[in-house]
Design an enzyme around this catalytic site. Structure first.
Site, short mmCIF file in Angstrom:
data_model
loop_
_atom_site.label_atom_id
_atom_site.label_comp_id
_atom_site.label_asym_id
_atom_site.label_seq_id
_atom_site.Cartn_x
_atom_site.Cartn_y
_atom_site.Cartn_z
N PRO A 2 -32.27 -11.04 -39.79
CA PRO A 2 -32.61 -9.65 -40.17
C PRO A 2 -34.07 -9.59 -40.60
O PRO A 2 -34.51 -10.37 -41.43
CB PRO A 2 -31.68 -9.36 -41.35
CG PRO A 2 -30.65 -10.42 -41.33
CD PRO A 2 -31.26 -11.62 -40.67
N GLU A 3 -34.82 -8.70 -39.98
CA GLU A 3 -36.22 -8.53 -40.37
C GLU A 3 -36.34 -7.25 -41.21
O GLU A 3 -35.36 -6.58 -41.49
CB GLU A 3 -37.10 -8.48 -39.12
CG GLU A 3 -37.02 -9.80 -38.36
CD GLU A 3 -38.31 -10.16 -37.64
OE1 GLU A 3 -39.39 -9.95 -38.22
OE2 GLU A 3 -38.23 -10.65 -36.52
#
Ligand SMILES: [Zn+2]
Length: 272
Positions: A2-3
């Protein structure tokens, strides 16, 4: 992994369910995350009300009565809103049970995420947060800042914008995509960028991240949106993992290089 856009999407998704509600119970099914979950987490949190859900870099901060809960989704974590009666899935490691039959669950197959309680602390001084650079979407991250920051630094610009001391939350996908949008090759020495190119890069980073947030985060196989659906928007990427394929703008073949041990993707014609 997840960014920043996925974490921001998560924040926006969970906040309406959490803010103003009291925590009734906490169930830790597996405390072995990146750091072990404190054995007294449940007793600490029970009875506390959540007042705000904010984000700093890729950390989520849940402000409660006597401190803040700091969450990180690690490599594969996701948070989902459900009800306490719903059956657990494999890798659902923590459940927060809130008023009004609401449950939030942390799902994390690879267990690189973290759940830490910051008692009474001002979160900005916590060791995990203290050394972080500016938020990319805030006004302090501007052309003047990036130009000044890059002057003495000869490392590749792509490596620099992925360093949290320079700016937080620009992961590999977004670094490659932003540099394409700005027309800058990833291997360019940071200090050689003109002020105009710094301005283009800042604008590109903000544009790429905002677009990803608007779409509900990009595409990563482990990422699950808060409504439980996988986000898959990879077809909109211009260069990331497209080596050997034609550039959407000029039909040159996208190239791959390695900078700072990370793969970079760029168009040899559109980026100079
Ligand atoms: Zn091109």
């Amino acid at each position: 992994m997840p960014e920043l856009p996925e974490v921001e999407t998560t924040r926006r998704g969970i906040a309406p369910y959490l803010i103003g509600r009291r925590i009734i119970g906490v169930t830790v099914r597996n405390p072995r995350l990146r750091w072990p979950i404190a054995p007294d987490l449940a007793s600490t949190l029970c009875g506390q009300r959540i007042h705000a859900v904010t984000r700093r870099a890729k950390y989520l901060l849940l402000a409660a009565d006597t401190g803040q809960l700091l969450l990180h989704l690690g490599m594969s974590g996701s948070l989902r809103i459900s009800t306490p009666a719903q059956a657990y899935k494999k890798h659902d490691h923590v459940q927060w049970h809130l008023e009004d039959d609401i449950a939030m669950r942390l799902h994390d197959p690879r267990r690189f995420g973290c759940v830490l309680w910051l008692s009474g602390e001002h979160s900005a001084t916590h060791p995990l947060l203290a050394g972080l650079g500016p938020e990319p979407l805030e006004d302090v991250f501007d052309a003047a800042y990036l130009y000044h920051y890059t002057r003495s630094r000869i490392i590749p610009i792509k490596v620099l914008i992925m360093q949290a001391r320079c700016v937080v939350g620009v992961g590999n996908i977004y670094a490659s995509e932003s540099l394409f949008m700005a027309g800058i090759r990833p291997g360019t020495a940071a200090a050689r960028l003109s002020k105009a190119r710094c301005a283009r890069l800042v604008t590109a980073i903000k544009t790429v991240l905002q677009a990803a947030i608007a779409q509900g985060g990009t595409t990563l196989r482990d990422f699950v949106r808060e409504d439980g659906q996988h986000g898959y928007f990879r077809q909109q990427l211009q260069v990331y993992q497209r080596d050997g394929q034609p550039c959407h703008h000029c039909h040159s073949l996208i190239k791959k290089a390695v900078h700072g041990q990370r793969a970079s993707y760029y168009c040899p014609a559109c980026q100079a």
